[in-house]
Design a protein around this motif. Structure first.
Motif, PDB file in Angstrom:
ATOM      1  N   VAL A 197       0.840  -1.201   0.000  1.00 19.42           N
ATOM      2  CA  VAL A 197       0.000   0.000   0.000  1.00 19.42           C
ATOM      3  C   VAL A 197       0.876   1.252   0.000  1.00 19.42           C
ATOM      4  O   VAL A 197       0.699   2.157  -0.809  1.00 19.42           O
ATOM      5  N   ARG A 198       1.856   1.270   0.899  1.00 22.21           N
ATOM      6  CA  ARG A 198       2.654   2.487   1.072  1.00 22.21           C
ATOM      7  C   ARG A 198       3.678   2.718  -0.027  1.00 22.21           C
ATOM      8  O   ARG A 198       4.199   3.820  -0.162  1.00 22.21           O
ATOM      9  N   THR A 199       4.023   1.688  -0.787  1.00 20.10           N
ATOM     10  CA  THR A 199       4.935   1.943  -1.905  1.00 20.10           C
ATOM     11  C   THR A 199       4.148   2.334  -3.151  1.00 20.10           C
ATOM     12  O   THR A 199       4.609   3.138  -3.946  1.00 20.10           O
ATOM     13  N   VAL A 200       2.933   1.783  -3.323  1.00 22.75           N
ATOM     14  CA  VAL A 200       2.145   2.057  -4.527  1.00 22.75           C
ATOM     15  C   VAL A 200       1.457   3.420  -4.435  1.00 22.75           C
ATOM     16  O   VAL A 200       1.379   4.162  -5.419  1.00 22.75           O
ATOM     17  N   GLN A 201       0.988   3.757  -3.244  1.00 24.09           N
ATOM     18  CA  GLN A 201       0.225   4.982  -3.049  1.00 24.09           C
ATOM     19  C   GLN A 201       0.889   6.248  -3.617  1.00 24.09           C
ATOM     20  O   GLN A 201       0.266   6.950  -4.417  1.00 24.09           O
ATOM     21  N   PRO A 202       2.135   6.545  -3.254  1.00 20.97           N
ATOM     22  CA  PRO A 202       2.745   7.770  -3.797  1.00 20.97           C
ATOM     23  C   PRO A 202       2.881   7.746  -5.315  1.00 20.97           C
ATOM     24  O   PRO A 202       2.741   8.795  -5.956  1.00 20.97           O
ATOM     25  N   VAL A 203       3.133   6.576  -5.898  1.00 22.43           N
ATOM     26  CA  VAL A 203       3.266   6.484  -7.351  1.00 22.43           C
ATOM     27  C   VAL A 203       1.930   6.788  -8.024  1.00 22.43           C
ATOM     28  O   VAL A 203       1.862   7.503  -9.020  1.00 22.43           O
ATOM     29  N   LEU A 204       0.849   6.265  -7.447  1.00 17.94           N
ATOM     30  CA  LEU A 204      -0.492   6.528  -7.991  1.00 17.94           C
ATOM     31  C   LEU A 204      -0.822   8.014  -7.927  1.00 17.94           C
ATOM     32  O   LEU A 204      -1.429   8.571  -8.848  1.00 17.94           O
ATOM     33  N   ILE A 205      -0.423   8.660  -6.839  1.00 15.70           N
ATOM     34  CA  ILE A 205      -0.707  10.090  -6.689  1.00 15.70           C
ATOM     35  C   ILE A 205       0.023  10.890  -7.765  1.00 15.70           C
ATOM     36  O   ILE A 205      -0.516  11.815  -8.365  1.00 15.70           O
ATOM     37  N   GLU A 206       1.271  10.498  -8.024  1.00 11.87           N
ATOM     38  CA  GLU A 206       2.105  11.249  -8.966  1.00 11.87           C
ATOM     39  C   GLU A 206       1.766  10.960 -10.425  1.00 11.87           C
ATOM     40  O   GLU A 206       2.220  11.680 -11.321  1.00 11.87           O
ATOM     41  N   LEU A 207       0.986   9.900 -10.648  1.00 12.14           N
ATOM     42  CA  LEU A 207       0.721   9.478 -12.019  1.00 12.14           C
ATOM     43  C   LEU A 207       0.102  10.598 -12.845  1.00 12.14           C
ATOM     44  O   LEU A 207      -0.821  11.269 -12.418  1.00 12.14           O
ATOM     45  N   ASP A 208       0.606  10.767 -14.051  1.00 16.08           N
ATOM     46  CA  ASP A 208       0.150  11.847 -14.911  1.00 16.08           C
ATOM     47  C   ASP A 208      -1.236  11.538 -15.478  1.00 16.08           C
ATOM     48  O   ASP A 208      -1.455  10.488 -16.069  1.00 16.08           O
ATOM     49  N   ALA A 209      -2.161  12.463 -15.301  1.00 13.89           N
ATOM     50  CA  ALA A 209      -3.537  12.236 -15.765  1.00 13.89           C
ATOM     51  C   ALA A 209      -3.629  12.271 -17.290  1.00 13.89           C
ATOM     52  O   ALA A 209      -4.511  11.641 -17.876  1.00 13.89           O
ATOM     53  N   ASP A 210      -2.722  13.014 -17.934  1.00 13.62           N
ATOM     54  CA  ASP A 210      -2.809  13.197 -19.390  1.00 13.62           C
ATOM     55  C   ASP A 210      -2.823  11.879 -20.152  1.00 13.62           C
ATOM     56  O   ASP A 210      -3.583  11.705 -21.102  1.00 13.62           O
ATOM     57  N   VAL A 211      -1.951  10.940 -19.725  1.00 10.64           N
ATOM     58  CA  VAL A 211      -1.847   9.680 -20.449  1.00 10.64           C
ATOM     59  C   VAL A 211      -3.147   8.906 -20.373  1.00 10.64           C
ATOM     60  O   VAL A 211      -3.625   8.352 -21.360  1.00 10.64           O
ATOM     61  N   GLU A 212      -3.732   8.883 -19.178  1.00 11.09           N
ATOM     62  CA  GLU A 212      -5.009   8.200 -19.015  1.00 11.09           C
ATOM     63  C   GLU A 212      -6.071   8.860 -19.873  1.00 11.09           C
ATOM     64  O   GLU A 212      -6.873   8.204 -20.539  1.00 11.09           O
ATOM     65  N   GLU A 213      -6.062  10.187 -19.830  1.00  5.70           N
ATOM     66  CA  GLU A 213      -7.008  10.985 -20.621  1.00  5.70           C
ATOM     67  C   GLU A 213      -6.879  10.626 -22.099  1.00  5.70           C
ATOM     68  O   GLU A 213      -7.870  10.373 -22.786  1.00  5.70           O
ATOM     69  N   ALA A 214      -5.627  10.579 -22.556  1.00  9.19           N
ATOM     70  CA  ALA A 214      -5.380  10.270 -23.962  1.00  9.19           C
ATOM     71  C   ALA A 214      -5.893   8.883 -24.313  1.00  9.19           C
ATOM     72  O   ALA A 214      -6.578   8.688 -25.323  1.00  9.19           O
ATOM     73  N   ALA A 215      -5.594   7.912 -23.449  1.00  6.75           N
ATOM     74  CA  ALA A 215      -6.041   6.543 -23.703  1.00  6.75           C
ATOM     75  C   ALA A 215      -7.560   6.489 -23.792  1.00  6.75           C
ATOM     76  O   ALA A 215      -8.138   5.869 -24.693  1.00  6.75           O
ATOM     77  N   ALA A 216      -8.211   7.191 -22.849  1.00  6.51           N
ATOM     78  CA  ALA A 216      -9.675   7.171 -22.829  1.00  6.51           C
ATOM     79  C   ALA A 216     -10.241   7.830 -24.088  1.00  6.51           C
ATOM     80  O   ALA A 216     -11.193   7.338 -24.689  1.00  6.51           O
ATOM     81  N   SER A 217      -9.622   8.938 -24.508  1.00  7.61           N
ATOM     82  CA  SER A 217     -10.151   9.646 -25.674  1.00  7.61           C
ATOM     83  C   SER A 217      -9.922   8.846 -26.948  1.00  7.61           C
ATOM     84  O   SER A 217     -10.594   9.030 -27.946  1.00  7.61           O
ATOM     85  N   LEU A 218      -8.946   7.930 -26.901  1.00  8.06           N
ATOM     86  CA  LEU A 218      -8.710   7.073 -28.071  1.00  8.06           C
ATOM     87  C   LEU A 218      -9.602   5.843 -28.024  1.00  8.06           C
ATOM     88  O   LEU A 218      -9.474   4.932 -28.824  1.00  8.06           O
TER      89      LEU A 218
END
Lengths: 282, 281
Positions: free
Chosen positions: A164-185
């Motif tokens: 939990v404590r190692t994944v949590q900070p990475v998830l917070i820092e994850l760039d939203a743009d890439v997800e956005e791009a994937a979703a829009s595609l």
């Protein structure tokens, strides 16, 4: 909030770059000597004594101890339980981190504190805590004392925060743009998670899992009250060491201890190399 | 914002995961903790008194006050030693160049990952007067480490050794050396630079490390158990007392002592999150 009581994200280690560092002055030189002497007295010499005691009887005695049927059963149980707990934690830990970062609901901050409790509790207390609900006088009618399921539950409890404590900070820092791009595609949420999010979480999951595995292998306190310590059935490595010590078999204790020590060192050095490689790439 | 709306979109999966996580944590952590609290104040045992008064009375038993006193002593000295050593070695690791620097930075992390039983065994094999490498020498000097308080302090210091270092090293690396170099070029000596420049910037990291070390030291069990005689009023710390009482069917006392340690850990968690907030502002 990502405060953690014991940062499992691993050692914040010095960078390898040594430019800009000072040469030792006479004062700092003395300081280094004092620090090294204390570190040797406290840590290095005692650990060397363990290796020495294990090696004293020669390779045959060492190997004989580890392959003795009862000791081997304890070692195998320890590894199997730790591996099973690690797999469960890799999945559930990621899910917990996901909910803590992406979901919004009342009481989420309380949940964040709850995650840290297994780290904060003394191990013997952790064992007692589990026994109060799942012990001989269980109000829900489940008694885990002297069962392999009990060991599994205790290990699950004490290793809960690692992934939990190692994944949590990475998830917070994850760039939203890439997800956005994937979703829009046109990618579905499941595809976005599998192809975009999960790959960037893998290093963190790996790091958290290996720390959790090392902890599970060496766990002692929380198992003392739960494992009935029955040979071949519920005896784990750390309790086997205790039994050797109590039976005045220092060489046997040292042989098993060397194995545990090896797992700890391999984990630390492995993570150090792994995080340096990830840092270089990123 | 588009990204927030995408991320905040809720489907059945969101609720499914939330319910699962809540249920998992409830069954694994929250419910057992609640059960400990209720057993502390309302023991199941026949004839055991319930309530706050009975709880406090159990804690006033001489063997219980002795155990908590011994735990406090060990934790205090372990924290003092680890703080001085931790700040010192963090400065050396981040400010100076010497052969073996990287090896040392990996080595100081080992104590956290070593099984507590192995820590105890290691200290016995090195310092016990019977079998230890240095036991004979120490014995002829009249020093007994294993089976007495110094050994228990060493065991406690061993397991919590890296906690201060882990907090201080990243801060020292982040602040860099510019201010320190400026101070020394203006004529400050090493001690002045440390006290006026370095210490103020690592203050919160040190406090944080101290709280973590303290929490860890108060709860240490395995390593201390092996180097301690572990008998009532003789080397029995709070955690060893919990084990002994539980296995001797004196559960109310075990639960009372455990509850105190639970409170101490939760307090440490709260203090830590307050410090983090203070540090950020």
């Amino acid at each position: 909030m990502t405060d953690t009581l014991v940062a499992p994200a691993g050692p914040a280690r010095t960078t390898s770059r040594s430019s800009g560092l000072l040469r030792l002055t006479p004062t700092s030189g003395v300081g280094l000597e004092v620090a090294l002497v204390w570190f040797s007295v406290l840590v290095l010499l005692p650990l060397a004594a363990v290796v020495g005691a294990a090696a004293a009887g020669g390779w045959g005695a060492f190997w004989g101890t580890l392959t003795d049927a009862q000791t081997f059963a304890a070692l195998r149980l320890t590894v199997v339980e730790a591996a099973a707990v690690t797999v469960v934690n890799a999945v559930i830990g990621t899910v917990v981190a996901w909910v803590l970062v992406r979901d919004q609901f009342v009481g989420k901050r309380v949940l964040d504190v709850v995650i840290d409790i297994p780290f904060a509790l003394p191990t013997i207390v952790a064992g007692l805590v589990l026994l109060s609900l799942y012990g001989p006088e269980s109000p829900v009618g489940i008694d885990i004392v002297n069962t392999r399921q009990g060991i599994f539950l205790a290990l699950l409890f004490v290793t809960l925060p690692f992934v939990v404590r190692t994944v949590q900070p990475v998830l917070i820092e994850l760039d939203a743009d890439v997800e956005e791009a994937a979703a829009s595609l046109g990618a579905s949420r499941a595809t976005t998670f599998r192809r975009i999010i999960l790959p960037s979480l893998v290093p963190a999951i790996t790091a958290g899992s290996s720390l959790g595995f090392a902890r599970a292998i060496s766990e002692f306190g929380s198992l003392v009250l739960i494992s009935g310590n029955t040979p071949y059935r519920t005896e784990v490595a750390s309790l086997k060491i205790l039994k050797f010590i109590e039976g005045d078999n220092q060489a046997g204790a040292a042989a098993v201890a060397v194995l545990l020590l090896l797992v700890a060192i391999v984990t630390i050095v492995g993570l150090d190399l792994f995080s340096r490689r990830v840092a270089r790439r990123g | 914002m588009a990204e927030t709306s995408l991320r905040a979109r809720r489907g059945p999966v969101t609720y499914l995961l939330r319910t699962f996580v809540l249920a998992y944590l409830a069954v694994l952590v929250v419910w057992p903790l609640w059960e400990v609290a209720s057993r502390t104040f309302a023991p199941l045992e026949q004839g055991a008194e319930a309530g706050l008064g009975a709880f406090l009375e159990r804690l006033q038993d001489p063997s219980v006050t002795y155990a908590f006193g011994l735990t406090a002593t060990c934790a205090f000295w372990a924290v003092v030693i680890n703080t001085v050593f931790g700040v010192g070695i963090s400065l050396l690791l981040t400010r100076y160049r010497f052969p073996g620097r990287r090896v040392l930075s990996v080595l100081v992390d080992i104590p956290m990952s070593v099984s507590p039983v192995v820590v105890g065994l290691a200290l016995v094999l090195a310092y016990s007067s019977g079998q230890g490498w240095f036991g004979g020498v120490l014995e002829s000097a009249g020093i007994f480490i294993i089976g007495s308080t110094p050994g228990m302090i060493m065991a406690t210091a061993f397991v919590s050794l890296p906690l201060v270092i882990r907090e201080v090293v990243p801060v020292l690396e982040e602040i860099g050396t510019d201010a320190e170099l400026a101070a020394s070029s203006l004529g400050a000596n090493g001690w002045q630079t440390f006290r006026r420049i370095t210490l103020p910037s690592i203050k919160w990291a040190v406090v944080y490390g101290v709280v973590l070390s303290l929490a860890r030291s108060l709860g240490e069990f395995g390593a201390v158990k092996i180097v301690s005689p572990g008998a009532e009023l003789r080397g029995e710390t709070a955690t060893i007392l919990i084990q002994n009482r539980y296995t001797n069917f004196e559960e109310p006392t075990a639960y009372a002592a455990a509850f105190v340690l639970v409170l101490a850990s939760v307090l440490a968690l709260v203090v830590v999150s307050l410090i983090r907030k203070e540090d950020r502002s």
